[in-house]
Write an enzyme that holds these catalytic residues in place. Sequence first.
Site, PDB file in Angstrom:
ATOM      1  N   ASN A   9       0.879  -1.181   0.000  1.00  0.00           N
ATOM      2  CA  ASN A   9       0.000   0.000   0.000  1.00  0.00           C
ATOM      3  C   ASN A   9       0.909   1.221   0.000  1.00  0.00           C
ATOM      4  O   ASN A   9       1.439   1.615   1.034  1.00  0.00           O
ATOM      5  CB  ASN A   9      -0.885  -0.042   1.250  1.00  0.00           C
ATOM      6  CG  ASN A   9      -1.858   1.119   1.290  1.00  0.00           C
ATOM      7  OD1 ASN A   9      -1.787   2.043   0.477  1.00  0.00           O
ATOM      8  ND2 ASN A   9      -2.761   1.081   2.246  1.00  0.00           N
ATOM      9  N   ARG A  88      -2.563  -2.036  -3.451  1.00  0.00           N
ATOM     10  CA  ARG A  88      -3.765  -1.233  -3.245  1.00  0.00           C
ATOM     11  C   ARG A  88      -3.636   0.036  -4.078  1.00  0.00           C
ATOM     12  O   ARG A  88      -2.649   0.762  -3.984  1.00  0.00           O
ATOM     13  CB  ARG A  88      -3.900  -0.867  -1.775  1.00  0.00           C
ATOM     14  CG  ARG A  88      -5.056   0.069  -1.548  1.00  0.00           C
ATOM     15  CD  ARG A  88      -4.859   0.909  -0.332  1.00  0.00           C
ATOM     16  NE  ARG A  88      -5.944   1.865  -0.209  1.00  0.00           N
ATOM     17  CZ  ARG A  88      -5.810   3.064   0.322  1.00  0.00           C
ATOM     18  NH1 ARG A  88      -4.644   3.454   0.771  1.00  0.00           N
ATOM     19  NH2 ARG A  88      -6.821   3.872   0.397  1.00  0.00           N
ATOM     20  N   HIS A 177     -12.928   3.280  -0.182  1.00  0.00           N
ATOM     21  CA  HIS A 177     -13.081   2.203   0.819  1.00  0.00           C
ATOM     22  C   HIS A 177     -13.758   0.968   0.208  1.00  0.00           C
ATOM     23  O   HIS A 177     -14.307   0.125   0.925  1.00  0.00           O
ATOM     24  CB  HIS A 177     -13.910   2.659   2.040  1.00  0.00           C
ATOM     25  CG  HIS A 177     -13.224   3.654   2.913  1.00  0.00           C
ATOM     26  ND1 HIS A 177     -13.877   4.701   3.526  1.00  0.00           N
ATOM     27  CD2 HIS A 177     -11.933   3.764   3.291  1.00  0.00           C
ATOM     28  CE1 HIS A 177     -13.023   5.413   4.239  1.00  0.00           C
ATOM     29  NE2 HIS A 177     -11.829   4.872   4.117  1.00  0.00           N
ATOM     30  N   ARG A 237     -10.719  15.761   7.989  1.00  0.00           N
ATOM     31  CA  ARG A 237     -11.469  16.279   6.823  1.00  0.00           C
ATOM     32  C   ARG A 237     -12.845  16.762   7.248  1.00  0.00           C
ATOM     33  O   ARG A 237     -13.497  16.129   8.071  1.00  0.00           O
ATOM     34  CB  ARG A 237     -11.635  15.172   5.768  1.00  0.00           C
ATOM     35  CG  ARG A 237     -10.350  14.816   5.079  1.00  0.00           C
ATOM     36  CD  ARG A 237     -10.547  13.655   4.110  1.00  0.00           C
ATOM     37  NE  ARG A 237      -9.428  12.741   4.203  1.00  0.00           N
ATOM     38  CZ  ARG A 237      -9.462  11.443   3.904  1.00  0.00           C
ATOM     39  NH1 ARG A 237     -10.567  10.898   3.460  1.00  0.00           N
ATOM     40  NH2 ARG A 237      -8.395  10.695   4.040  1.00  0.00           N
ATOM     41  N   GLU A 382      -8.694  -5.213   4.669  1.00  0.00           N
ATOM     42  CA  GLU A 382      -8.457  -4.891   3.259  1.00  0.00           C
ATOM     43  C   GLU A 382      -7.273  -5.673   2.696  1.00  0.00           C
ATOM     44  O   GLU A 382      -7.282  -6.061   1.531  1.00  0.00           O
ATOM     45  CB  GLU A 382      -8.228  -3.379   3.120  1.00  0.00           C
ATOM     46  CG  GLU A 382      -9.519  -2.592   3.324  1.00  0.00           C
ATOM     47  CD  GLU A 382      -9.295  -1.138   3.705  1.00  0.00           C
ATOM     48  OE1 GLU A 382      -8.988  -0.875   4.885  1.00  0.00           O
ATOM     49  OE2 GLU A 382      -9.438  -0.272   2.831  1.00  0.00           O
TER      50      GLU A 382
END
Length: 397
Positions: A9, A88, A177, A237, A382
């Site tokens: 990743n 990923r 996601h 965020r 994941e």
Amino acid sequence: MKDSILVINCGSSSLKFAMLANSGQDTLFEGIADQLGSDNSTITFKYQGQKELTHLTVSSHENAVEQIKLWLDQHADIRDSMMGIGHRIVHGGETFGQSVLIDEEVINGIRECSSLAPLHNPAHIQGIHVAMNFFPGLPQVAVFDTSFHQTLSQEQYLYPIPMEFYREHHFRKYGFHGTSYRYISQQLAKLAPNSDQQGVLVAHLGNGASTCAIHHGLSSDTSMGITPLEGLMMGTRSGSLDPSLLTFIMQAKNISAEEALNILNKQSGLLGISELSNDCRTLEDAMVSGDERAKLALDMFAVRTAKYLASTATTLESIDHLVFTGGIGENSSYLRQVICQQLRAFNIKLDAALNDNATRGKVSRIAAADSATQIWVIPTNEELMIALDAISLIQGL
Ligand code: AMP
């Protein structure tokens, strides 16, 4: 036996890695190379319960992968068990509706999506090239965060702005996601075999957070948009707000659009409201000690999450299951409780004791007996999903 997948990743300044074996069930080692590009970069390997941190003299993604290769040379049994590498990839645009074996054409496709994810996709391409260099001949697979949401209808994914922006620039909702949502959907189908014919809401709540509605196993709506800024309030965020605020902030601070956007991405959310931390655990501790602003930040997070769950649910025929996942969703009984309280009009009811006693890292069923919706806590994985995709594509070679 060659059954291990190296999952990579690759972010703009970090590179996370894990080697999964035995159909992804066992993690042989994992780690992270951090602060790449700075003078303080390190690489940490976690192996057999021990952590080993090394400072990187050459601070680059290339050196990070070289360190993994050198580590593997000292653990030849693991090196020799490698069947491939899974990457990923944040943005697959409209090009990639599923995971793919990587070749030059795929790399070009990922590059074409770079304008939509300028921080992430170039780093992914770099990671792929470096991995090809150090592990020549090993098949590599790309798994996209956006793929799962390619089933959204036009009504859901188009923004109500002039169509030329979609036609000419591909400006639309993509969602993220997706690897986590696909994993959760599959896990839920094992726990509740009928769920792939039902309506499922998932709240993936971590430092980044989003919701997804899954209708008969397919994503029907999600809260994140063309970038991961849309939707829920997150760690740093803001999530969705009146777009005019961007120009108001620019004028108030006399800053550029990029700088204003940076405030919405990096200084807002839980951090912006609490003025303390973006970390849910820290805020929960502060709330318990009487910090009103920490409580306000957490409650705003919960209220806005509930709002998006309700909104994404409009694409379902019924809300049969609600799943909490991600670092916050899996661990914060407080936020799960406030979120479900906000959803009381839908007859979504938690059992307080089951919610409080949900065991960390395990699947829990936390709905009250008279809840219209089954409520679950399911840990996401994941990396496992990426490894399984890689195994399936490589075995088909
Ligand atoms: P993620 O991005 O999925 O790794 O999730 C990170 C978030 O999960 C951070 O805000 C953490 O504070 C939060 N988190 C992790 N463990 C706990 C916990 N035990 N209680 C509350 N929040 C937690």
